[in-house]
Design an enzyme around this catalytic site. Sequence first.
Site, PDB file in Angstrom:
ATOM      1  N   GLY A   1       6.975   7.672   6.540  1.00 25.86           N
ATOM      2  CA  GLY A   1       6.123   8.212   5.493  1.00 25.86           C
ATOM      3  C   GLY A   1       6.683   9.423   4.786  1.00 25.86           C
ATOM      4  O   GLY A   1       5.992  10.044   3.970  1.00 25.86           O
TER       5      GLY A   1
ATOM      6  N   ASP B   1       3.736  -4.747  -7.678  1.00 30.22           N
ATOM      7  CA  ASP B   1       3.108  -3.514  -7.182  1.00 30.22           C
ATOM      8  C   ASP B   1       3.661  -2.275  -7.884  1.00 30.22           C
ATOM      9  O   ASP B   1       3.152  -1.165  -7.666  1.00 30.22           O
ATOM     10  CB  ASP B   1       3.281  -3.390  -5.661  1.00 30.22           C
TER      11      ASP B   1
ATOM     12  N   LYS C   1       3.880  12.315  -2.807  1.00 37.92           N
ATOM     13  CA  LYS C   1       4.824  11.319  -2.282  1.00 37.92           C
ATOM     14  C   LYS C   1       5.696  11.983  -1.230  1.00 37.92           C
ATOM     15  O   LYS C   1       6.274  13.042  -1.475  1.00 37.92           O
ATOM     16  CB  LYS C   1       5.698  10.758  -3.396  1.00 37.92           C
TER      17      LYS C   1
ATOM     18  N   GLY D   1       0.820  -1.208   0.000  1.00 34.30           N
ATOM     19  CA  GLY D   1       0.000   0.000   0.000  1.00 34.30           C
ATOM     20  C   GLY D   1       0.849   1.250   0.000  1.00 34.30           C
ATOM     21  O   GLY D   1       2.077   1.211   0.078  1.00 34.30           O
TER      22      GLY D   1
ATOM     23  N   ARG E   1      -2.539  -0.998 -10.018  1.00 33.85           N
ATOM     24  CA  ARG E   1      -1.378  -1.849 -10.251  1.00 33.85           C
ATOM     25  C   ARG E   1      -1.803  -3.311 -10.397  1.00 33.85           C
ATOM     26  O   ARG E   1      -2.911  -3.685 -10.001  1.00 33.85           O
ATOM     27  CB  ARG E   1      -0.404  -1.727  -9.071  1.00 33.85           C
TER      28      ARG E   1
END
Length: 499
Positions: A123, A250, A110, A87, A181
């Site tokens: 993160g 992915d 991102k 994820g 994906r």
Amino acid sequence: MRPIPFDNSYQTLADSLFHRQQAEPVSSPQALLINTELAEALNIDSKWLASPAGIDVLSGNALAAGSQPIACVYAGHQFGNYNPQLGDGRALLLGEVIDRQGQRKDIQLKGSGRTPYSRGGDGRSPLGPVIREYLLSEAMHCLGVPSTRALAALATGDPVFREHGPLPGGILCRVASSHLRVGTVQFVAAQQDPELLQQLMDYVIDRHYPECKQSESPYEALFNAILNAQATLISRWQALGFIHGVMNTDNMLLCAETIDYGPCAFMEAYHPGTVFSSIDQQGRYAYGNQPAIAQWNLVQLAQAMLTLMQQPGESDLKPAVQRAQDALNTFPDTFLQAYRQRMAEKLGFSHINDDDEALYRDFLALLEEHDCDFTLSFRSLNDRAAVMANCERGGDSIAGLFQLPNAFAPWLERWQQRFNADATPAEQRYLTMQKANPVFIPRNHLVENAIEKAYEGDMSVFFALQTRLQDPFEYQCDAAEFAAPATDGNRVTATFCGT
């Protein structure tokens, strides 16, 4: 009109496909580079995007009207090993827009902070990977390769702590036709919820392959469409010497755009076994393996879609398995056909015949034997083709930068005979050839130098390289430093994921 005209659709699907949340704020965001051309193509006011209000949205400090941020969940085979839940561990999909061509595009951040899929990470992203993805993704777009794109690069003003200490933090705003994906389909298939799987694949058809709705077997048609698109994409990678580095399921988009520019690199000296990714210890994703890995990933997609391929009246999945296998068996020829066309363009031929395949394979063998630069070797053929086509090129010749060794003389004689024998006008083929053979690529040492200078507070190297990569096919001698291969003193032998 809203500054970002969001028109969201994925967020209307089942909540099990994502987690709704906002980004974690940053202390002092600064826009380093705004892609104004892309912004305008997305119907976004580029002046607003560069304003304090726009920067707040791009950094996650504010939520734009119409935005519905989500972190998407997916599964994936990573270096061949299946992980049932991956994820967006450091990314948020802000929403979708309809561009000026009527195409739906995702806008994603991102480096925007933790999500439920961060797996213990912070993160965040250091500034270096943001610069790398901006440079590489935009270069790929300018080279004509389907790719995610960079809308903006930002510094956050906050440090990011990695194994070597604190680094300046950054955020990339990424644009994609979608972030669906192979791993997305794998995740849904593992839930054993036939209705959800069908809902997802109907969404894929509607968004990317609407022509499949006309088929008597729409899901088989969808699989074949994805297979063909992936074969074409990988042929373009191979023709440019691009090495992705992490071809996990992915990281394979169903829309067949290149995604994830972590440990990727462009090959310099031609060797099929070339690997740059620091985490690819076994060479699984080496340059020469990429077509076979794409087919392997498609096997995983077929397995995830198999129940949808079962036809009414079939008592088990055996017929569907056979049809899926038959489709997968077409991949090598489909790839080869696309790759041969790329080679025709690079060599200045209107088409490739059986003898020509031996010609380009012999050229690659010579490149490998003599450690020749892949990009400049093909580009040097342009100099010769220009002479044969009587084309005026100004300062375009790379003769002062690179020339093929004398050992290539017998091969060059064969190539010149074939070039002159082609029925299509030589000037037309030369122009096509030039657009197939770039002179400027994002070479590893140039990218790493831009990152190092950015960490020192000097963004000018990043800006200069980005400007040069926007026009990869036009050469002037005063730009030789952007075209020259690495020397022993600045050679980069390993690239890193960036997480």
